[in-house]
Design an enzyme around this catalytic site. Structure first.
Site, PDB file in Angstrom:
ATOM      1  N   HIS A  48     -20.023 -39.711 -12.844  1.00 18.14           N
ATOM      2  CA  HIS A  48     -18.922 -39.438 -13.771  1.00 18.14           C
ATOM      3  C   HIS A  48     -17.711 -38.917 -12.994  1.00 18.14           C
ATOM      4  O   HIS A  48     -17.666 -37.726 -12.679  1.00 18.14           O
ATOM      5  CB  HIS A  48     -19.348 -38.384 -14.801  1.00 18.14           C
TER       6      HIS A  48
ATOM      7  N   GLU B 105     -14.873 -38.272 -14.136  1.00 16.85           N
ATOM      8  CA  GLU B 105     -14.179 -37.292 -14.986  1.00 16.85           C
ATOM      9  C   GLU B 105     -14.835 -35.920 -14.943  1.00 16.85           C
ATOM     10  O   GLU B 105     -14.244 -34.938 -15.398  1.00 16.85           O
ATOM     11  CB  GLU B 105     -14.089 -37.817 -16.426  1.00 16.85           C
TER      12      GLU B 105
ATOM     13  N   CYS C 255     -21.053 -44.767 -15.798  1.00 13.67           N
ATOM     14  CA  CYS C 255     -22.414 -44.397 -16.201  1.00 13.67           C
ATOM     15  C   CYS C 255     -23.070 -45.532 -17.000  1.00 13.67           C
ATOM     16  O   CYS C 255     -23.346 -46.584 -16.451  1.00 13.67           O
ATOM     17  CB  CYS C 255     -22.414 -43.066 -16.945  1.00 13.67           C
TER      18      CYS C 255
END
EC number: 4.3.2.10
Length: 193
Positions: free
Chosen positions: A175, A177, A77
């Site tokens: 992202h 994650e 990001c």
């Protein structure tokens, strides 16, 4: 294996640590150069603002140091954006790892780009076992233009770099994650580089 997560006053570090922990990988949040040099891999995550983050890095001479790293390095990001030449956010000079500009989405559209979107034209090791047009999670108001180092593309208002890769440097605007199974596979691919 030891994985260093760069500390630079940007948010979202805990969710990256949690995702790595689910994969059985230990990580350490640090801005200590010796620790980072000894790490097998480095992650440069971030949710925040470009100018503030770059000021933090410059004050600690991390801007030059990060470019010199030779182990696999993943920006996420804001991390991806800071790895480029320049950001329109705060008119900020960035790390110059990737030969690309960071621009603000046109204001006439819904900004930020937030939620799930597909990525395509996938290239390189980061996207092994990932299908074209897989959905991943984004939240950003600035984007990296398409360039020779683009390794995945997303289209929101216009096509832009969803991921970049050059030598040992990898980056994603999305992202991993927060991107469920697809994101977990991308993190696994990075860990296995």
């Amino acid at each position: 294996m030891m994985l260093a997560i760069i500390k630079y006053n940007a948010g979202n570090i805990k969710s990256v640590q949690n995702a790595l922990s689910r994969l059985g990988v230990e990580s350490l949040v640090t801005d200590d150069k010796e620790t980072i040099l000894q790490a097998d891999k480095v992650i440069f995550p971030g949710v925040g603002e470009a100018e503030t983050a770059m000021n933090y890095l410059r004050e600690r001479n991390m801007d030059v140091f990060l470019k010199s790293l030779t182990q696999p390095f993943l920006g996420i990001c804001l991390g991806q954006q800071l790895m480029c030449k320049h950001s329109e956010e705060g008119n900020t000079d960035c790390l110059h790892i990737f030969d690309a500009e960071v621009k603000k989405f046109p204001p006439k559209e819904l900004v930020p780009h937030m939620g799930w979107n597909n990525i395509y034209d996938l290239q390189g090791n980061l996207f092994q076992n990932i299908e074209e047009n897989s959905d991943v999670y984004f939240i950003h108001s600035y984007y990296v233009e398409l360039c020779k180092e683009t390794s995945a593309t997303c289209n929101y208002i216009l096509p832009y770099s969803a991921a970049l890769q050059k030598d040992n440097f990898y980056a994603t605007q999305f992202h991993p994650e927060k991107s469920a199974d697809i994101g977990e596979q991308i993190l696994k691919n990075f860990i296995e580089l």
